[in-house]
Design a protein around this motif. Structure first.
Motif, mmCIF file in Angstrom:
data_model
loop_
_atom_site.group_PDB
_atom_site.id
_atom_site.type_symbol
_atom_site.label_atom_id
_atom_site.label_comp_id
_atom_site.label_asym_id
_atom_site.label_seq_id
_atom_site.Cartn_x
_atom_site.Cartn_y
_atom_site.Cartn_z
ATOM 1 N N ILE A 130 52.783 70.177 -12.838
ATOM 2 C CA ILE A 130 53.087 70.828 -11.557
ATOM 3 C C ILE A 130 53.761 69.830 -10.624
ATOM 4 O O ILE A 130 53.170 68.791 -10.300
ATOM 5 N N PRO A 131 54.981 70.107 -10.168
ATOM 6 C CA PRO A 131 55.632 69.198 -9.214
ATOM 7 C C PRO A 131 54.851 69.148 -7.901
ATOM 8 O O PRO A 131 54.419 70.181 -7.389
ATOM 9 N N ILE A 132 54.671 67.950 -7.372
ATOM 10 C CA ILE A 132 53.984 67.777 -6.090
ATOM 11 C C ILE A 132 54.926 67.063 -5.132
ATOM 12 O O ILE A 132 55.433 65.976 -5.440
ATOM 13 N N CYS A 133 55.180 67.678 -3.996
ATOM 14 C CA CYS A 133 56.073 67.101 -2.989
ATOM 15 C C CYS A 133 55.245 66.600 -1.815
ATOM 16 O O CYS A 133 54.368 67.312 -1.319
ATOM 17 N N ILE A 134 55.529 65.394 -1.385
ATOM 18 C CA ILE A 134 54.742 64.794 -0.309
ATOM 19 C C ILE A 134 55.627 64.402 0.869
ATOM 20 O O ILE A 134 56.832 64.194 0.732
ATOM 21 N N GLU A 135 54.995 64.311 2.014
ATOM 22 C CA GLU A 135 55.620 63.815 3.243
ATOM 23 C C GLU A 135 54.502 63.228 4.085
ATOM 24 O O GLU A 135 53.377 63.746 4.064
ATOM 25 N N ALA A 136 54.771 62.156 4.813
ATOM 26 C CA ALA A 136 53.696 61.504 5.560
ATOM 27 C C ALA A 136 54.188 60.952 6.885
ATOM 28 O O ALA A 136 55.384 60.735 7.094
ATOM 29 N N ILE A 155 55.026 64.741 -12.117
ATOM 30 C CA ILE A 155 56.236 65.080 -11.353
ATOM 31 C C ILE A 155 55.905 65.016 -9.865
ATOM 32 O O ILE A 155 55.097 65.818 -9.370
ATOM 33 N N HIS A 156 56.497 64.087 -9.145
ATOM 34 C CA HIS A 156 56.211 63.959 -7.714
ATOM 35 C C HIS A 156 57.468 63.511 -6.983
ATOM 36 O O HIS A 156 58.268 62.732 -7.502
ATOM 37 N N SER A 157 57.637 64.033 -5.775
ATOM 38 C CA SER A 157 58.843 63.748 -4.995
ATOM 39 C C SER A 157 58.489 63.591 -3.523
ATOM 40 O O SER A 157 57.525 64.187 -3.033
ATOM 41 N N LYS A 158 59.289 62.799 -2.833
ATOM 42 C CA LYS A 158 59.183 62.690 -1.375
ATOM 43 C C LYS A 158 60.295 63.553 -0.776
ATOM 44 O O LYS A 158 61.473 63.307 -1.022
ATOM 45 N N ILE A 159 59.923 64.567 -0.021
ATOM 46 C CA ILE A 159 60.910 65.416 0.632
ATOM 47 C C ILE A 159 60.485 65.641 2.079
ATOM 48 O O ILE A 159 59.297 65.558 2.410
ATOM 49 N N ASP A 160 61.453 65.935 2.939
ATOM 50 C CA ASP A 160 61.104 66.147 4.345
ATOM 51 C C ASP A 160 60.781 67.622 4.606
ATOM 52 O O ASP A 160 60.900 68.472 3.713
#
Length: 262
Positions: A130-136, A155-160
Protein backbone atom coordinates in the motif's frame (compact mmCIF):
# COMPACT_ATOMS: atom_id res chain seq x y z
CA UNK A 1 18.22 9.65 14.77
CA UNK A 2 14.62 8.54 14.16
CA UNK A 3 13.04 6.86 17.18
CA UNK A 4 10.77 4.57 15.22
CA UNK A 5 10.70 1.57 17.55
CA UNK A 6 9.93 3.60 20.66
CA UNK A 7 6.81 5.31 19.31
CA UNK A 8 3.67 4.82 21.39
CA UNK A 9 0.35 5.54 19.74
CA UNK A 10 -3.18 6.59 20.56
CA UNK A 11 -5.69 5.87 17.79
CA UNK A 12 -8.37 8.53 17.48
CA UNK A 13 -11.15 6.76 15.60
CA UNK A 14 -12.24 3.16 15.12
CA UNK A 15 -13.64 3.04 11.60
CA UNK A 16 -12.61 1.05 8.54
CA UNK A 17 -9.15 2.58 8.15
CA UNK A 18 -8.39 2.46 11.88
CA UNK A 19 -9.30 -1.24 11.93
CA UNK A 20 -6.68 -1.88 9.24
CA UNK A 21 -4.01 0.64 10.21
CA UNK A 22 -3.88 -0.01 13.95
CA UNK A 23 -3.29 -3.79 13.67
CA UNK A 24 -0.68 -3.13 10.95
CA UNK A 25 1.14 -0.71 13.24
CA UNK A 26 1.02 -3.24 16.06
CA UNK A 27 2.39 -6.02 13.83
CA UNK A 28 5.20 -3.66 12.79
CA UNK A 29 6.28 -3.39 16.42
CA UNK A 30 4.57 -0.19 17.55
CA UNK A 31 2.70 -0.07 20.83
CA UNK A 32 -0.92 1.09 20.75
CA UNK A 33 -1.78 2.54 24.14
CA UNK A 34 -5.41 3.45 23.62
CA UNK A 35 -8.31 3.71 21.18
CA UNK A 36 -10.68 6.66 21.36
CA UNK A 37 -14.00 6.70 19.53
CA UNK A 38 -17.24 8.53 20.20
CA UNK A 39 -19.14 5.26 19.78
CA UNK A 40 -18.16 3.02 22.67
CA UNK A 41 -18.93 -0.25 20.89
CA UNK A 42 -16.46 0.52 18.07
CA UNK A 43 -13.77 1.58 20.54
CA UNK A 44 -14.24 -1.63 22.55
CA UNK A 45 -14.10 -3.79 19.41
CA UNK A 46 -10.86 -2.30 18.07
CA UNK A 47 -9.14 -2.09 21.45
CA UNK A 48 -9.93 -5.78 21.95
CA UNK A 49 -7.96 -6.63 18.80
CA UNK A 50 -5.05 -4.51 20.03
CA UNK A 51 -5.15 -5.51 23.70
CA UNK A 52 -5.12 -1.87 24.78
CA UNK A 53 -7.25 0.65 26.64
CA UNK A 54 -10.28 2.38 25.14
CA UNK A 55 -12.39 5.43 25.87
CA UNK A 56 -15.28 7.32 24.33
CA UNK A 57 -14.63 10.39 26.48
CA UNK A 58 -12.35 12.99 24.88
CA UNK A 59 -11.28 14.12 28.35
CA UNK A 60 -9.99 10.62 29.14
CA UNK A 61 -7.61 10.39 26.18
CA UNK A 62 -4.14 9.53 27.42
CA UNK A 63 -1.59 12.31 27.32
CA UNK A 64 1.56 10.18 27.40
CA UNK A 65 1.60 8.84 23.81
CA UNK A 66 4.31 9.95 21.40
CA UNK A 67 1.93 10.07 18.40
CA UNK A 68 -1.80 10.63 18.04
CA UNK A 69 -3.27 9.27 14.80
CA UNK A 70 -6.50 11.04 13.84
CA UNK A 71 -8.17 8.30 11.79
CA UNK A 72 -11.46 10.11 11.26
CA UNK A 73 -13.64 11.51 8.51
CA UNK A 74 -12.66 15.01 7.41
CA UNK A 75 -15.55 16.64 9.25
CA UNK A 76 -14.91 14.59 12.39
CA UNK A 77 -11.22 15.55 12.24
CA UNK A 78 -12.05 19.25 12.09
CA UNK A 79 -14.49 18.88 14.98
CA UNK A 80 -12.07 16.85 17.07
CA UNK A 81 -9.10 19.21 16.78
CA UNK A 82 -11.27 21.96 18.24
CA UNK A 83 -11.75 19.83 21.36
CA UNK A 84 -8.25 18.35 21.57
CA UNK A 85 -5.55 20.32 23.37
CA UNK A 86 -2.20 18.56 23.66
CA UNK A 87 0.13 21.30 22.36
CA UNK A 88 3.30 19.23 22.84
CA UNK A 89 1.93 16.07 21.20
CA UNK A 90 2.73 14.87 17.69
CA UNK A 91 -0.60 14.96 15.85
CA UNK A 92 -1.11 13.13 12.54
CA UNK A 93 -4.19 13.00 10.34
CA UNK A 94 -4.78 10.47 7.55
CA UNK A 95 -7.02 12.48 5.24
CA UNK A 96 -6.52 12.80 1.52
CA UNK A 97 -8.54 15.99 1.36
CA UNK A 98 -7.51 18.02 4.41
CA UNK A 99 -4.59 20.43 4.23
CA UNK A 100 -1.79 19.81 6.72
CA UNK A 101 -2.30 23.34 8.04
CA UNK A 102 -5.58 22.38 9.76
CA UNK A 103 -3.37 20.90 12.50
CA UNK A 104 -1.18 23.98 12.88
CA UNK A 105 -2.98 25.43 15.88
CA UNK A 106 -3.34 22.05 17.57
CA UNK A 107 0.32 21.28 18.17
CA UNK A 108 3.83 22.44 17.31
CA UNK A 109 4.55 19.11 15.60
CA UNK A 110 2.08 17.62 13.15
CA UNK A 111 1.85 15.70 9.92
CA UNK A 112 -0.12 13.62 7.43
CA UNK A 113 0.08 9.86 6.95
CA UNK A 114 -2.05 8.99 3.92
CA UNK A 115 -2.36 5.34 2.76
CA UNK A 116 -3.68 5.03 -0.82
CA UNK A 117 -6.14 2.16 -0.58
CA UNK A 118 -9.79 1.36 -0.02
CA UNK A 119 -10.46 -0.13 3.41
CA UNK A 120 -13.32 -2.38 4.48
CA UNK A 121 -13.70 -3.60 8.03
CA UNK A 122 -12.99 -7.31 8.30
CA UNK A 123 -10.92 -7.40 5.10
CA UNK A 124 -7.24 -7.76 6.01
CA UNK A 125 -4.79 -6.08 3.63
CA UNK A 126 -1.05 -6.39 3.21
CA UNK A 127 0.31 -2.92 4.01
CA UNK A 128 3.63 -3.74 2.36
CA UNK A 129 2.01 -3.08 -1.04
CA UNK A 130 0.00 0.00 0.00
CA UNK A 131 1.54 3.35 -1.00
CA UNK A 132 1.86 5.72 1.96
CA UNK A 133 2.23 9.45 1.37
CA UNK A 134 3.55 11.66 4.14
CA UNK A 135 3.86 15.36 4.87
CA UNK A 136 5.15 17.00 8.05
CA UNK A 137 5.51 20.34 9.79
CA UNK A 138 9.29 19.99 10.23
CA UNK A 139 12.21 17.73 9.34
CA UNK A 140 12.19 15.77 12.59
CA UNK A 141 8.49 14.98 12.21
CA UNK A 142 9.02 14.03 8.58
CA UNK A 143 11.78 11.61 9.58
CA UNK A 144 9.53 10.01 12.19
CA UNK A 145 6.66 9.55 9.75
CA UNK A 146 8.98 8.22 7.06
CA UNK A 147 10.38 5.73 9.57
CA UNK A 148 6.88 4.50 10.39
CA UNK A 149 5.93 4.33 6.70
CA UNK A 150 9.02 2.22 5.95
CA UNK A 151 8.08 -0.18 8.74
CA UNK A 152 4.64 -0.69 7.19
CA UNK A 153 5.11 -0.42 3.44
CA UNK A 154 7.59 -0.84 0.61
CA UNK A 155 6.07 2.18 -1.16
CA UNK A 156 6.31 5.62 0.45
CA UNK A 157 6.44 9.17 -0.89
CA UNK A 158 6.70 12.73 0.37
CA UNK A 159 4.01 14.88 -1.22
CA UNK A 160 2.51 18.24 -0.29
CA UNK A 161 -1.12 19.01 0.55
CA UNK A 162 -2.08 20.17 -2.95
CA UNK A 163 -0.60 17.06 -4.55
CA UNK A 164 -2.44 14.91 -1.99
CA UNK A 165 -5.75 16.58 -2.84
CA UNK A 166 -5.23 15.82 -6.53
CA UNK A 167 -4.30 12.25 -5.62
CA UNK A 168 -7.44 11.96 -3.51
CA UNK A 169 -9.81 13.12 -6.24
CA UNK A 170 -8.05 10.80 -8.71
CA UNK A 171 -8.57 7.95 -6.24
CA UNK A 172 -12.29 8.75 -6.05
CA UNK A 173 -12.52 8.32 -9.82
CA UNK A 174 -10.35 5.18 -9.86
CA UNK A 175 -12.01 3.46 -6.91
CA UNK A 176 -15.29 4.88 -5.64
CA UNK A 177 -16.81 5.73 -9.00
CA UNK A 178 -15.57 2.52 -10.60
CA UNK A 179 -17.10 0.49 -7.76
CA UNK A 180 -20.38 2.35 -8.24
CA UNK A 181 -20.27 1.30 -11.91
CA UNK A 182 -19.89 -2.31 -10.71
CA UNK A 183 -23.02 -1.86 -8.60
CA UNK A 184 -24.94 -0.49 -11.60
CA UNK A 185 -23.68 -3.38 -13.74
CA UNK A 186 -24.95 -5.80 -11.13
CA UNK A 187 -28.38 -4.15 -11.11
CA UNK A 188 -28.59 -4.22 -14.92
CA UNK A 189 -27.76 -7.93 -14.94
CA UNK A 190 -30.52 -8.61 -12.40
CA UNK A 191 -33.06 -7.37 -14.96
CA UNK A 192 -31.97 -10.23 -17.24
CA UNK A 193 -31.66 -12.69 -14.31
CA UNK A 194 -27.90 -12.97 -14.82
CA UNK A 195 -25.22 -13.19 -12.07
CA UNK A 196 -22.62 -10.47 -11.59
CA UNK A 197 -19.98 -13.20 -11.48
CA UNK A 198 -20.13 -13.32 -15.31
CA UNK A 199 -18.26 -9.99 -15.27
CA UNK A 200 -15.56 -11.03 -12.78
CA UNK A 201 -12.98 -12.11 -15.42
CA UNK A 202 -13.63 -8.93 -17.41
CA UNK A 203 -13.11 -6.78 -14.32
CA UNK A 204 -9.84 -8.51 -13.45
CA UNK A 205 -8.40 -8.20 -16.96
CA UNK A 206 -9.49 -4.55 -17.24
CA UNK A 207 -7.74 -3.73 -13.95
CA UNK A 208 -4.61 -5.59 -15.02
CA UNK A 209 -4.45 -3.76 -18.35
CA UNK A 210 -4.96 -0.38 -16.68
CA UNK A 211 -2.13 -0.99 -14.22
CA UNK A 212 0.29 -2.31 -16.82
CA UNK A 213 -0.42 0.28 -19.55
CA UNK A 214 -1.54 3.91 -19.86
CA UNK A 215 -5.34 3.55 -19.39
CA UNK A 216 -6.19 5.58 -22.49
CA UNK A 217 -4.17 3.19 -24.67
CA UNK A 218 -6.19 0.15 -23.59
CA UNK A 219 -9.66 1.77 -23.72
CA UNK A 220 -12.13 -0.45 -25.58
CA UNK A 221 -15.88 -0.50 -26.20
CA UNK A 222 -18.50 1.12 -28.44
CA UNK A 223 -17.72 4.69 -27.32
CA UNK A 224 -14.05 4.57 -28.31
CA UNK A 225 -15.17 3.20 -31.71
CA UNK A 226 -18.03 5.70 -31.84
CA UNK A 227 -20.27 2.76 -32.74
CA UNK A 228 -23.61 4.58 -32.97
CA UNK A 229 -25.62 1.41 -33.67
CA UNK A 230 -24.48 -0.30 -30.45
CA UNK A 231 -24.75 2.90 -28.40
CA UNK A 232 -28.33 3.50 -29.60
CA UNK A 233 -29.30 -0.09 -28.75
CA UNK A 234 -27.84 0.21 -25.26
CA UNK A 235 -29.74 3.44 -24.64
CA UNK A 236 -32.97 1.70 -25.68
CA UNK A 237 -32.30 -1.09 -23.19
CA UNK A 238 -31.75 1.51 -20.44
CA UNK A 239 -34.89 3.48 -21.28
CA UNK A 240 -36.70 2.15 -18.21
CA UNK A 241 -34.05 3.70 -15.94
CA UNK A 242 -33.44 7.34 -16.84
CA UNK A 243 -30.60 7.65 -14.32
CA UNK A 244 -28.59 4.80 -15.83
CA UNK A 245 -29.37 6.06 -19.32
CA UNK A 246 -28.12 9.53 -18.37
CA UNK A 247 -24.90 8.12 -16.93
CA UNK A 248 -24.34 6.03 -20.06
CA UNK A 249 -24.70 9.14 -22.24
CA UNK A 250 -22.33 11.21 -20.08
CA UNK A 251 -19.64 8.51 -19.96
CA UNK A 252 -19.95 7.80 -23.69
CA UNK A 253 -19.53 11.49 -24.47
CA UNK A 254 -16.55 11.69 -22.11
CA UNK A 255 -14.79 8.79 -23.84
CA UNK A 256 -15.48 10.25 -27.30
CA UNK A 257 -14.23 13.64 -26.14
CA UNK A 258 -11.02 12.05 -24.82
CA UNK A 259 -10.12 11.21 -28.44
CA UNK A 260 -10.03 14.92 -29.22
CA UNK A 261 -7.04 15.38 -26.89
CA UNK A 262 -4.90 12.88 -28.82
Amino acid sequence: MTKVQTETIVMIGAGNLANSLAPALMRAGFRILQVYNRTKESAVSLSGKLDCEYTNDVNQIRKDASIYFLVLTDQATLTFINEFNFPEAFIVHVSGGLDIEVLKGTSSKYGVFYPIQTFTRGLELDFRSIPICIEASDQESENRLLGIAKKLSDIHSKIDSLQRKYLHVAAVFACNYVNHMYDISSEILKVASLPFSLLHPLIRVTAEKATENPPKEVQTGPAIRNDKIVITEHLKLLATNEHYQHLYKILTESIIKSLETD
